[in-house]
Design an enzyme around this catalytic site. Sequence first.
Site, mmCIF file in Angstrom:
data_model
loop_
_atom_site.group_PDB
_atom_site.id
_atom_site.type_symbol
_atom_site.label_atom_id
_atom_site.label_comp_id
_atom_site.label_asym_id
_atom_site.label_seq_id
_atom_site.Cartn_x
_atom_site.Cartn_y
_atom_site.Cartn_z
ATOM 1 N N GLY A 169 -0.028 7.820 -2.741
ATOM 2 C CA GLY A 169 0.295 8.911 -1.830
ATOM 3 C C GLY A 169 1.040 9.994 -2.580
ATOM 4 N N GLN A 181 6.334 16.997 -3.552
ATOM 5 C CA GLN A 181 6.284 16.378 -4.878
ATOM 6 C C GLN A 181 5.525 17.215 -5.904
ATOM 7 O OE1 GLN A 181 5.125 12.375 -3.123
ATOM 8 N NE2 GLN A 181 6.330 11.795 -4.924
ATOM 9 N N CYS A 226 8.055 5.451 -6.406
ATOM 10 C CA CYS A 226 7.786 6.843 -6.036
ATOM 11 C C CYS A 226 7.490 7.625 -7.307
ATOM 12 C CB CYS A 226 8.998 7.424 -5.307
ATOM 13 S SG CYS A 226 8.791 9.141 -4.796
ATOM 14 N N LEU A 227 6.459 8.453 -7.268
ATOM 15 C CA LEU A 227 6.105 9.247 -8.444
ATOM 16 C C LEU A 227 7.221 10.201 -8.858
ATOM 17 C CD1 LEU A 227 2.348 10.062 -7.704
ATOM 18 C CD2 LEU A 227 3.290 8.264 -9.165
ATOM 19 N N HIS A 254 6.421 6.497 3.866
ATOM 20 C CA HIS A 254 7.057 7.020 2.645
ATOM 21 C C HIS A 254 6.747 8.507 2.483
ATOM 22 C CE1 HIS A 254 8.344 6.529 -1.697
ATOM 23 N NE2 HIS A 254 7.638 7.650 -1.765
ATOM 24 N N GLU A 255 5.471 8.872 2.643
ATOM 25 C CA GLU A 255 5.066 10.269 2.430
ATOM 26 C C GLU A 255 5.600 11.178 3.533
ATOM 27 O OE1 GLU A 255 4.097 11.016 -0.451
ATOM 28 O OE2 GLU A 255 3.706 8.946 -1.009
ATOM 29 N N HIS A 305 9.013 12.155 2.844
ATOM 30 C CA HIS A 305 9.049 13.284 1.899
ATOM 31 C C HIS A 305 8.909 14.618 2.633
ATOM 32 C CE1 HIS A 305 9.313 11.887 -2.205
ATOM 33 N NE2 HIS A 305 8.357 10.987 -2.032
#
Length: 189
Positions: free
Chosen positions: A45, A50, A107-108, A149-150, A153
């Site tokens: 994701g 991000q 997480c990226l 999670h996304e 963000h």
Amino acid sequence: MILEVTKYGNPVLRKKGARIERITPEIKKLIADMFETMRANRGVGLAAQQVGHALQLTVIDVREVKDRPSTLELSGEPADADAFMPLVLINPEITPSGEPVETGEGCLSFPKIYADIFRPAFVDVKALNEKGKTIEFRAGGLLSRAVQHEIDHLNGILFIDRMPAATKRELKPELDELQAQTKIALEKK
């Protein structure tokens, strides 16, 4: 085009995303670039924050993950989650349900940092897709976790905000170092 993934310490990660009123050619290009960026970084994701855009937009694709299954319901009926991918969520609204489940997350925007996070087992989602059509579904398993999670963000919430205090204290040196590196990188720009 592969975009730069913003790292912890970049203020855009704490910004609530603006609603998207029209799906313009620029938004379509951003969606394509986000998928390319997510895949290049081996993520499941990616939120617009991000990649430096404070928008209510995220992309998700859980097909490559075989050891953490996903469930999907469309109109109350079980459906094939893989066939529903890749997924674009614009201006999403969610209703979490089910008992909280603890599972590992990364997480990226936080390279090499992982922790067990509690999240509700299921989530009901309503959003627009990349064509501007309303989609509604219930997600479980990895798909539920990725959606939550996304969407966090999109609201300026990071997975470290969901960590138990003891875990966050344990990771403090790594988090401080990442934040310092990000600050230096931003000052050079």
